[in-house]
Design a protein around this motif. Structure first.
Motif, PDB file in Angstrom:
ATOM      1  N   VAL A  40       0.825  -1.174  -0.021  1.00  0.00           N
ATOM      2  CA  VAL A  40      -0.034   0.222  -0.156  1.00  0.00           C
ATOM      3  C   VAL A  40       0.830   1.305   0.080  1.00  0.00           C
ATOM      4  N   LYS A  41       1.962   1.402   0.831  1.00  0.00           N
ATOM      5  CA  LYS A  41       2.742   2.550   1.055  1.00  0.00           C
ATOM      6  C   LYS A  41       3.603   2.585  -0.162  1.00  0.00           C
ATOM      7  N   MET A  42       3.956   1.606  -1.178  1.00  0.00           N
ATOM      8  CA  MET A  42       4.682   1.547  -2.380  1.00  0.00           C
ATOM      9  C   MET A  42       3.788   2.366  -3.303  1.00  0.00           C
ATOM     10  N   TYR A  45       3.673   5.855  -2.623  1.00  0.00           N
ATOM     11  CA  TYR A  45       4.787   6.650  -2.781  1.00  0.00           C
ATOM     12  C   TYR A  45       4.815   7.128  -4.429  1.00  0.00           C
ATOM     13  N   VAL A  46       4.366   5.945  -5.236  1.00  0.00           N
ATOM     14  CA  VAL A  46       4.393   6.194  -6.525  1.00  0.00           C
ATOM     15  C   VAL A  46       3.319   7.201  -6.966  1.00  0.00           C
ATOM     16  N   ARG A  47       2.302   7.214  -6.669  1.00  0.00           N
ATOM     17  CA  ARG A  47       0.952   8.345  -6.640  1.00  0.00           C
ATOM     18  C   ARG A  47       1.503   9.696  -6.382  1.00  0.00           C
ATOM     19  N   LEU A  60       1.242   1.070 -12.426  1.00  0.00           N
ATOM     20  CA  LEU A  60       2.831   1.292 -12.979  1.00  0.00           C
ATOM     21  C   LEU A  60       3.640   0.707 -11.748  1.00  0.00           C
ATOM     22  N   GLN A  61       3.239   0.679 -10.407  1.00  0.00           N
ATOM     23  CA  GLN A  61       4.159   0.064  -9.483  1.00  0.00           C
ATOM     24  C   GLN A  61       4.305  -1.434  -9.863  1.00  0.00           C
ATOM     25  N   THR A  71       9.715  -2.627  -6.976  1.00  0.00           N
ATOM     26  CA  THR A  71       9.318  -1.198  -7.435  1.00  0.00           C
ATOM     27  C   THR A  71      10.461  -0.402  -7.257  1.00  0.00           C
ATOM     28  N   LEU A  72      11.095  -0.523  -6.369  1.00  0.00           N
ATOM     29  CA  LEU A  72      12.153   0.479  -6.150  1.00  0.00           C
ATOM     30  C   LEU A  72      13.141   0.582  -7.254  1.00  0.00           C
ATOM     31  N   GLN A  73      13.495  -0.773  -7.800  1.00  0.00           N
ATOM     32  CA  GLN A  73      14.513  -0.840  -9.135  1.00  0.00           C
ATOM     33  C   GLN A  73      13.886   0.088 -10.380  1.00  0.00           C
ATOM     34  N   GLY A  74      12.737  -0.140 -10.297  1.00  0.00           N
ATOM     35  CA  GLY A  74      12.017   0.516 -11.528  1.00  0.00           C
ATOM     36  C   GLY A  74      11.965   1.726 -11.288  1.00  0.00           C
ATOM     37  N   LEU A  75      11.622   2.477  -9.821  1.00  0.00           N
ATOM     38  CA  LEU A  75      11.639   3.759  -9.653  1.00  0.00           C
ATOM     39  C   LEU A  75      12.986   4.446  -9.897  1.00  0.00           C
ATOM     40  N   MET A  76      13.879   3.767  -9.480  1.00  0.00           N
ATOM     41  CA  MET A  76      15.476   4.342  -9.820  1.00  0.00           C
ATOM     42  C   MET A  76      16.040   4.280 -11.247  1.00  0.00           C
ATOM     43  N   ILE A  77      15.513   3.354 -11.800  1.00  0.00           N
ATOM     44  CA  ILE A  77      15.835   3.223 -13.441  1.00  0.00           C
ATOM     45  C   ILE A  77      15.284   4.578 -13.939  1.00  0.00           C
ATOM     46  N   HIS A  78      13.986   4.619 -13.730  1.00  0.00           N
ATOM     47  CA  HIS A  78      13.167   5.520 -14.731  1.00  0.00           C
ATOM     48  C   HIS A  78      12.887   6.949 -14.002  1.00  0.00           C
ATOM     49  N   HIS A  79      12.923   6.872 -12.807  1.00  0.00           N
ATOM     50  CA  HIS A  79      12.757   8.344 -12.274  1.00  0.00           C
ATOM     51  C   HIS A  79      14.085   8.770 -11.325  1.00  0.00           C
ATOM     52  N   GLY A  80      15.015   7.916 -11.095  1.00  0.00           N
ATOM     53  CA  GLY A  80      16.184   8.350 -10.415  1.00  0.00           C
ATOM     54  C   GLY A  80      15.818   8.744  -8.957  1.00  0.00           C
TER      55      GLY A  80
END
Length: 243
Positions: A40-42, A45-47, A60-61, A71-80
């Protein structure tokens, strides 16, 4: 479909001296829903990060989770994003839903050799979880996402990094996981593999793809009772200490 054995065959774990456990939904039952709080928190966070509505953020998550392992890896790759800030935010949860599990602790302590937690989460979360279960002191070490240089399971280099860091010999190691895809590399490396499934044996995972491979050759055993399985594994290890 071939039915996987639910308990070890005689001597199946006789040479195992290094026991490797995933954390979430493995060391505690999935129906406790501790990880559901993180999920839920992830999504939230994305929202907030991308100014999306809940439905779009969750889609997206889950896409990042499937494509990148977390999810973290995707956010790091695509959104830094900053990994530490993310991990702190999503692990701000209520651990009181967990209770000490004396049977699991006794089963882990009775295993011969070293025991590790190998998680895509971070060490503080692993410590809080294991402490709430009363099993933290039963492990020799924790290998977390930071130790993996932010490269999550099921990436093959991460398993090799774990083995090298702790001097683990795969031919005498066993891996316990709740996701079938995370057992593919351990199988290739020569580890024994055990899939942990919900006790009600019903598909309760959010994503259908998470079930893929549950009956594949890289899953050697399936169990819905980790404590009982470990006790049987110890009994199949002649050199183990008495329980």
């Amino acid at each position: 479909m071939t039915r996987k054995p639910r308990l070890p065959q005689p001597d199946a774990f006789a040479t195992v001296r290094e026991w490797v456990f995933d954390l979430d939904n493995t060391l505690y039952p999935r129906d406790i829903d501790l990880f559901a709080q993180i999920d839920v928190k992830m999504t939230d966070y994305v929202r907030r990060l991308l100014d999306l509505d809940h439905t779009a953020a969750r889609k997206l998550q889950k896409q990042y989770y499937r494509d990148h392992g977390t999810t973290l890896q995707g956010l790091m790759i695509h959104h830094g994003i900053d990994a530490n800030a993310f991990l702190e935010a999503v692990h701000d949860i209520d651990y009181s839903v967990l209770s000490p599990d004396p049977a699991l602790g006794a089963a882990i302590r009775s295993l011969p050799g070293r025991k590790f937690i190998f998680t895509n989460g971070d060490t503080p979360h692993a410590e809080r979880t294991a402490r709430a279960l009363g099993i933290l002191e039963d492990f020799d070490d924790i290998f977390d996402i930071l130790a993996a240089d932010m490269n999550p399971k099921p990436a093959a280099p991460t398993y090799r990094r774990f083995l090298e860091t702790h001097g683990v010999h795969p031919e005498r190691a066993a891996m316990f996981e709740d996701l079938p895809r995370n057992l593919a590399v351990p199988h290739q490396l020569g580890m024994r593999t055990v899939l942990i499934v919900p006790q009600n044996v019903k598909p309760v995972l959010d994503e259908a793809w998470e079930h893929e491979g549950h009956d594949a050759e890289h899953v050697h055993y399936v169990t819905d009772d980790l404590s009982a399985f470990l006790t049987s594994a110890r009994l199949s290890s002649p050199g183990s200490a008495p329980g």
